[in-house]
Design an enzyme around this catalytic site. Structure first.
Site, short mmCIF file in Angstrom:
data_model
loop_
_atom_site.label_atom_id
_atom_site.label_comp_id
_atom_site.label_asym_id
_atom_site.label_seq_id
_atom_site.Cartn_x
_atom_site.Cartn_y
_atom_site.Cartn_z
N GLU A 73 6.10 6.37 -9.03
CA GLU A 73 4.67 6.06 -8.88
C GLU A 73 4.03 6.97 -7.83
O GLU A 73 2.90 7.44 -8.00
CB GLU A 73 4.48 4.59 -8.46
CG GLU A 73 4.91 3.59 -9.52
CD GLU A 73 4.57 2.16 -9.13
OE1 GLU A 73 3.52 1.94 -8.49
OE2 GLU A 73 5.36 1.26 -9.45
N GLY A 130 0.79 -1.23 0.00
CA GLY A 130 0.00 0.00 0.00
C GLY A 130 0.82 1.28 0.00
O GLY A 130 0.34 2.32 0.46
N SER A 131 2.02 1.24 -0.57
CA SER A 131 2.79 2.50 -0.59
C SER A 131 2.14 3.52 -1.52
O SER A 131 2.19 4.73 -1.26
CB SER A 131 4.26 2.25 -0.96
OG SER A 131 4.37 1.85 -2.30
N ASN A 132 1.50 3.06 -2.60
CA ASN A 132 0.75 4.01 -3.44
C ASN A 132 -0.48 4.54 -2.72
O ASN A 132 -0.84 5.71 -2.87
CB ASN A 132 0.36 3.36 -4.77
CG ASN A 132 1.50 3.38 -5.77
OD1 ASN A 132 1.85 4.44 -6.29
ND2 ASN A 132 2.11 2.22 -6.02
N LEU A 145 -6.13 -6.29 -20.33
CA LEU A 145 -5.08 -6.35 -19.32
C LEU A 145 -4.15 -5.14 -19.46
O LEU A 145 -3.38 -5.05 -20.43
CB LEU A 145 -4.27 -7.66 -19.49
CG LEU A 145 -3.07 -7.83 -18.54
CD1 LEU A 145 -3.53 -7.90 -17.08
CD2 LEU A 145 -2.27 -9.07 -18.91
N HIS A 175 0.55 1.09 -13.01
CA HIS A 175 1.25 -0.13 -13.42
C HIS A 175 2.75 0.18 -13.52
O HIS A 175 3.13 1.22 -14.06
CB HIS A 175 0.70 -0.60 -14.77
CG HIS A 175 1.37 -1.85 -15.25
ND1 HIS A 175 1.07 -3.09 -14.71
CD2 HIS A 175 2.35 -2.06 -16.16
CE1 HIS A 175 1.83 -4.00 -15.29
NE2 HIS A 175 2.60 -3.40 -16.17
C1 GAR Z 1 3.24 -1.09 -7.47
O1 GAR Z 1 4.51 -1.13 -8.06
C2 GAR Z 1 2.17 -1.11 -8.53
O2 GAR Z 1 2.49 -0.37 -9.67
C3 GAR Z 1 2.12 -2.57 -8.84
O3 GAR Z 1 2.20 -3.21 -7.61
C4 GAR Z 1 2.96 -2.41 -6.72
C5 GAR Z 1 2.16 -2.17 -5.48
O4 GAR Z 1 2.92 -1.51 -4.50
N1 GAR Z 1 0.92 -2.92 -9.54
C6 GAR Z 1 0.86 -3.86 -10.47
O5 GAR Z 1 1.82 -4.53 -10.79
C7 GAR Z 1 -0.50 -4.02 -11.09
N2 GAR Z 1 -0.41 -4.84 -12.27
P1 GAR Z 1 2.21 -0.83 -3.26
O6 GAR Z 1 1.27 -1.88 -2.66
O7 GAR Z 1 3.35 -0.51 -2.33
O8 GAR Z 1 1.48 0.37 -3.75
#
Ligand code: GAR
Length: 226
Positions: free
Chosen positions: A182, A20-22, A152, A117
């Site tokens: 991101e 969940g850093s995003n 996708l 992504h």
């Molecule tokens: C992030 O890098 C996001 O872009 C990726 O998962 C990670 C989640 O990190 N998403 C995908 O690959 C979707 N296909 P987070 O939980 O720390 O935000």
């Protein structure tokens, strides 16, 4: 709640599966008084995801909906839609949500579902974007915020940020470099959508208020607000 100018803040529903850093970047953005959105609910398909803890710490409703306890995707999606509607969500942000959503879900939030992504789409869709970039020998990688469609990682692209792939990079070091971008890019794209600046013509996204200059070193909102 309202932002400067009296516009109502848009209510975000964030779907997560992991760290969940995003989500944290969106929580931090929403804490700014002039940000045009507020967090309505965070939903995880993984009950143990740390992202749910981040939501609780920020006093945001945190809901666990384990996809494994539903008969099929339709049933899971229906419950997701019900939970988002119960929290009066305007915009849905997938943030490390490792499930595909179906047509009935997308129909419930037309042009209101975003994803981030970790690749420069259309290169390297699907799982493990940074791993695919390293394996492929790409020299430039990055991240993409896009509208979600039935394919996708194939929906209209809102914003991208690029980073170099260094000769010594592993999947982990590249993913970490991309993740820094991101955390800048997602709140910026969500801002544009919530301010009503985004238009899609054919499949090209136009951002009103000037062409955004997006690169790894200088992320700017068209209005210069960030
Ligand atoms: C992030 O890098 C996001 O872009 C990726 O998962 C990670 C989640 O990190 N998403 C995908 O690959 C979707 N296909 P987070 O939980 O720390 O935000």
């Amino acid at each position: 709640m309202s932002v400067n100018g009296g516009e109502a803040k848009k209510r975000l529903g964030v779907l997560v599966s992991g760290s969940g850093s995003n989500l944290q970047a969106l929580i931090d953005a929403c804490a700014q008084p002039d940000y045009p959105a507020e967090l309505a609910v965070v939903i995880s398909n993984v009950p143990t995801a740390f992202a749910l803890e981040r939501a609780r710490r920020a006093n945001v409703s945190a809901v666990a909906l384990d996809h494994k306890s539903f008969a099929d995707r339709e049933a899971f999606d229906a419950e997701l839609v019900a939970a988002l509607r119960a929290h009066r969500v305007d915009v849905v942000c997938l943030a490390g949500f490792m499930r595909l959503v179906g047509k009935s879900f997308l129909d419930a939030f037309p042009q209101r579902v975003l994803n981030i992504h970790p690749s420069l789409l259309p290169a390297f869709p699907g799982l493990h974007g940074p791993r695919q970039a390293v394996k492929h020998g790409a020299k430039v990688a990055g991240c993409t915020v896009h509208f979600v469609d039935a394919g996708l990682d194939s929906g209209p692209i809102i914003a991208q940020a690029a980073v170099p792939v260094l000769p010594e990079d592993t999947e982990e070091t590249l993913a970490a470099r991309i993740l820094i971008q991101e955390h800048q890019l997602y709140p910026l794209a969500v801002r544009w959508l919530c301010e009503g600046r985004i238009e899609i013509r054919d499949r090209t996204v136009h951002v009103r208020g000037g062409a955004p200059a997006i690169d790894a070193h200088a992320l700017r909102s068209p209005g210069g607000a960030r």
